[in-house]
Write a protein that holds these residues in place. Structure first.
Motif, PDB file in Angstrom:
ATOM      1  N   UNK A 116       0.837  -1.200   0.000  1.00  0.00           N
ATOM      2  CA  UNK A 116       0.000   0.000   0.000  1.00  0.00           C
ATOM      3  C   UNK A 116       0.873   1.252   0.000  1.00  0.00           C
ATOM      4  N   UNK A 117       2.007   1.203   0.682  1.00  0.00           N
ATOM      5  CA  UNK A 117       2.931   2.328   0.713  1.00  0.00           C
ATOM      6  C   UNK A 117       3.693   2.461  -0.595  1.00  0.00           C
ATOM      7  N   UNK A 118       3.857   1.352  -1.291  1.00  0.00           N
ATOM      8  CA  UNK A 118       4.710   1.307  -2.489  1.00  0.00           C
ATOM      9  C   UNK A 118       4.058   0.345  -3.471  1.00  0.00           C
ATOM     10  N   UNK A 119       3.044   0.786  -4.222  1.00  0.00           N
ATOM     11  CA  UNK A 119       2.254  -0.127  -5.058  1.00  0.00           C
ATOM     12  C   UNK A 119       3.047  -0.857  -6.136  1.00  0.00           C
ATOM     13  N   UNK A 120       4.085  -0.228  -6.663  1.00  0.00           N
ATOM     14  CA  UNK A 120       4.852  -0.857  -7.736  1.00  0.00           C
ATOM     15  C   UNK A 120       5.912  -1.796  -7.164  1.00  0.00           C
TER      16      UNK A 120
END
Length: 337
Positions: A75-79
Motif C-alpha cells: 500500500x505504501x509502495x504499489x509498484x
C-alpha cells in the motif's frame, strides 16, 4: 496511514502535505509512481482522521494501513521494487538464479564452480564463509579466508557474490567485499543485527525463519528498512512443520502472499527447503511458475565429498540441465532469464 495524491498533483502540493505531517511529528515514506504519488505516514496515526485530508483538492484518498509493517507494505509502495545487486536486477520481469556451494572449501573448488554456473546462466555466486551449524562439532566455514576465496572467484567470473553474515562485528568487512549480504534463517529475528544492516547502503537477502509467520518475516524486513536501507530481497527457504521426510516444508504459497502484501522481491531456496537434491529441480521449476523473482541453489562440483550439505546439492551438470528447463518455462509465465 497512506495518502494518495491525485494524478498530476503538482509537487508543491505534495511538499505542502508532507511538511504539515512532519511538523506534527510523523515520518513520511514517499512513493512516486508513473502518474501518482503516494505518501506513507509513519507514526501513531491513531490521532489522524482520514477525512481531514480529503478537503485538500489535490488528495484523492486517505486510508489506514492495518498491517504493522509499513515501508515493506505494498500500500505504501504499489509498484514492485527492483533491487540492484552490483548491476544484477532482482525483481520485475527478470528471474535471477544464484548458485554455488553451501560452504567455501578451497580456491580451486570455488573457481571451478563459479566458471561452470556462470556458463550455465547463474547471475550471482553463493557460498558460505561463516557457517551457522546445529552442532558445534560440524564444519563452521573458513571464515575470512573463505570470504577472500569466494570474492576472488566471483570477481574473476563477473559474478556478484552472496554470503551470510553472522554478527555485526564483521559488517565493515562484508560491506567492502560482499555484493548481497545474506541474513540466515537463524538470524531473521536478530534485531540488533538487522538494525545495523539497515544503516548501510548494501542489498540484503533476508531468509525466512524456520518457524516464522509471513508477518514476522515482513516485520524483520521492516527493521532493516526503518533504518534507511530499503534494498531488501526476501527468501523463502522452507519452514518447520510436523513433516520429517524433507528437511523443511517449502511454502510456495508464501510467494503469492508476499507479492500481495509487499512490494519487495522474493526468491526461493529449494535446497534448504527439501534437503534432497533429487527434489530441488522440481521445486525450482514450481517456484518460477508460482511467481518467484529468483532462486538460490546449492551447487557443488563433488557433492558426495562436500564438507556441508552435499545431500541437497546439485552437480554442475544437474544445475545446467535445470537452467535449460527454466529457460523453457520462463516465457510461459512472462519472465526472462
Amino acid at each position: 496511514m497512506i495518502i494518495v495524491m491525485k494524478k498530476g498533483a503538482p509537487q508543491a502540493a505534495v511538499e505542502e502535505v508532507k511538511e504539515g505531517l512532519v511538523k506534527r511529528g510523523f515520518a513520511i515514506h514517499e512513493s512516486i509512481g508513473a502518474t501518482q504519488t503516494i505518501l506513507g505516514v509513519i507514526g501513531d496515526t491513531s490521532v489522524l482522521d482520514p477525512e481531514e485530508f480529503l478537503v485538500n483538492p489535490e488528495i484523492e484518498n486517505a486510508m489506514r494501513v492495518q498491517q504493522p509493517f509499513k515501508r515493506a507494505n505494498r500500500m505504501f509502495h504499489p509498484e514492485d521494487s527492483i533491487i540492484d545487486v552490483s548491476g544484477v536486477k532482482v525483481g520485475g520481469k527478470g528471474f535471477a538464479v544464484i548458485a554455488g556451494p553451501c560452504s567455501v572449501e578451497s580456491q580451486p573448488q570455488m573457481d571451478t564452480i563459479a566458471a561452470s554456473v556462470k556458463k550455465s546462466g547463474a547471475v550471482m555466486l553463493r557460498g558460505g564463509a561463516f557457517k551457522p551449524r546445529t552442532s558445534p562439532y560440524s564444519f563452521q566455514g573458513l571464515g575470512d579466508r573463505g570470504l577472500d576465496m569466494i570474492e576472488k572467484a566471483g570477481r574473476a567470473n563477473g559474478l556478484p557474490i552472496v554470503t551470510e553474515i553472522m554478527s555485526a562485528d564483521k559488517l565493515d568487512l562484508f560491506v567492502d567485499k560482499v555484493d548481497l549480504i545474506q541474513v540466515g534463517a537463524r538470524n531473521m529475528q536478530n534485531f540488533t543485527l538487522l538494525k545495523e544492516l539497515g544503516k548501510i547502503d548494501k542489498p540484503i537477502l533476508l531468509k525466512r525463519g524456520m518457524s516464522a509467520t509471513i508477518e514476522e518475516w515482513l516485520m524483520s524486513a521492516e527493521y532493516i528498512m526503518s533504518e534507511g536501507n530499503e534494498n531488501v530481497i526476501l527468501c523463502e527457504r522452507g519452514i518447520r512443520t510436523f513433516e520429517t521426510y524433507t528437511r523443511n516444508t517449502l511454502d510456495l504459497s508464501a510467494i503469492c502472499a508476499v507479492k500481495r502484501l509487499s512490494h519487495l522481491p522474493v526468491i526461493v531456496d529449494p535446497s534448504h527447503a527439501t534437503g534432497k537434491s533429487w527434489m530441488v529441480s522440481a521445486m525450482a521449476r514450481a517456484a518460477l511458475a508460482a511467481g518467484a523473482d529468483g532462486l538460490i541453489i546449492e551447487t557443488h562440483n563433488d557433492p558426495k565429498h562436500a564438507l556441508c550439505d552435499g545431500a541437497q546439492s546439485l552437480t554442475l551438470d544437474e544445475f545446467a540441465a535445470l537452467m535449460d528447463d527454466l529457460r523453457k518455462i520462463a516465457p510461459v509465465v512472462d519472465r526472462t532469464l
